[in-house]
Design an enzyme around this catalytic site. Structure first.
Site, short mmCIF file in Angstrom:
data_model
loop_
_atom_site.label_atom_id
_atom_site.label_comp_id
_atom_site.label_asym_id
_atom_site.label_seq_id
_atom_site.Cartn_x
_atom_site.Cartn_y
_atom_site.Cartn_z
N LYS A 154 -2.15 -1.41 -3.78
CA LYS A 154 -3.16 -0.30 -3.81
C LYS A 154 -2.47 0.79 -3.65
O LYS A 154 -1.21 0.99 -2.98
CB LYS A 154 -3.86 -0.33 -2.46
N LYS A 209 0.90 -1.06 -0.06
CA LYS A 209 0.06 -0.06 -0.03
C LYS A 209 0.88 1.18 0.03
O LYS A 209 1.77 1.46 0.82
CB LYS A 209 -1.02 -0.02 1.28
#
Ligand SMILES: NCc1[nH]cc(CCC(=O)O)c1CC(=O)O
Length: 332
Positions: free
Chosen positions: A256, A202
């Site tokens: 992400k 992320k």
């Protein structure tokens, strides 16, 4: 690597594109509603459908409306719905205890969905930001986001979610050691079949802006998340994070944001072969939906093309706010 090809005109690659029938025969990638996890925003009240300005077409829903959304998702063939609570600012504290309240919004929504639509997989988010007066995913001490004390709190949060009936727990906090701690605690508590979908890679991204509006964290957030989320320029580091999380007991991993990080998706799938998901985040949604709304692009076509790209890159599925709209089209 590539098979040899005869020179032109023996090889005319356009033959393979000559009609819809031939194109269908040779298509390499398949997109279906079964590829989607649908993130939804939950708010207090009843009968509430509250638009989010920076995410056209996305609403904050009260629990009864989230149950309706889950019914709709199930009917469309979407296997999973992911809950993000919009927490009343009065419930945000430094100790974040609302995060493991068995009756917090997320847990109430989970129970309501599992009762009404037991076959849909409910995914929940593990991180302190919706409950933190500082807007961070972890506890803040003297301006530092502390790791180990945060992990203890994340364990309590995850156990309350598993107790409420969550099928998939998604730690989005990026603390070190949390996957191992969560897996151990779930096993000890008898939640042996609760899955962990780790937000493993992320990035510290500007594409989360509309999400922070949606969950009411933008105003609260002091500083940035760069001491725990990844530097957008790093790829080897993403592989180390994914390897670490799989070794600690993650069942599935996530990259992400999505579209700007397709190289990471492809590398992760090729390197580890684990179930790999991408999160097409709020800012990506806002760009596509906003431009579509204005007629600057064909909204439906760019939506489907962007989702297909995740599958082509090797993802097994994608978290996307477009899940219901895309499914309606894919189902014909
Ligand atoms: N735990 C925070 C969290 N969980 C999911 C998102 C972003 C999702 C999106 O932008 O759609 C974020 C934002 C952040 O890290 O600040």
């Amino acid at each position: 690597m590539l098979p040899s090809q005869a020179p032109f005109p023996a090889t005319r690659l356009r033959r393979l594109r000559k009609s819809p029938a031939i194109r269908a025969l040779v298509s390499e990638t398949n997109l279906t509603p079964a590829d989607f996890i649908w993130p939804v925003f939950v708010r207090d009240g009843e009968g509430q459908v509250e638009p989010i300005a920076s995410m056209p077409g996305v609403n904050r829903l009260s629990v009864d409306k989230v149950v309706d959304a889950a019914r709709e998702a199930h009917a469309l063939g979407i296997p999973s719905i992911c809950l993000f609570p919009y927490t009343d600012p009065a419930l945000k504290t430094e100790c974040c205890s609302e995060a493991w309240n068995p009756d917090n919004l997320s847990n109430r929504a989970t129970r309501a969905i599992k009762e009404a639509v037991p076959d849909i997989a409910v995914m929940t988010d593990v991180a302190l930001d919706p409950y933190n007066i500082n807007g961070h995913d972890g506890f803040v001490e003297d301006g530092v986001i502390v790791n180990d004390r945060t992990v203890e709190a994340l364990v309590k949060q995850a156990l309350s979610q598993a107790d409420a009936g969550a099928d998939i727990i998604g730690p989005s906090d990026m603390m070190d050691g949390r996957i191992g701690a969560l897996r151990g605690a779930l096993e000890s508590a008898g939640h042996t079949n609760v899955l962990l979908l780790s937000y493993a890679a992320k990035y510290a991204s500007a594409f989360y802006g509309p999400f922070r509006d949606a969950v009411g964290a933008s105003g609260a957030l002091k500083g940035d998340k760069k001491t725990y989320q990844q530097d957008p320029g790093n790829s080897d580091e993403a592989m180390r994070l994914i390897q670490r999380d799989l070794a600690e007991g993650a069942d599935m991993v996530m990259v992400k944001p999505g579209m700007p990080y397709l190289d990471i998706c492809q590398r992760a799938k090729q390197m580890f072969g684990a179930p790999t998901f991408a999160y097409q985040v709020s800012g990506e949604y806002a760009m596509l939906a906003g431009a579509g709304e204005r007629g600057w692009v064909d909204g439906e076509k760019v939506m489907l093309e962007s989702l297909m790209a995740f599958k082509r890159a090797g993802c097994d599925g994608v978290l996307t706010y477009f899940a219901p709209a895309a499914s309606r089209i894919l189902n014909g």
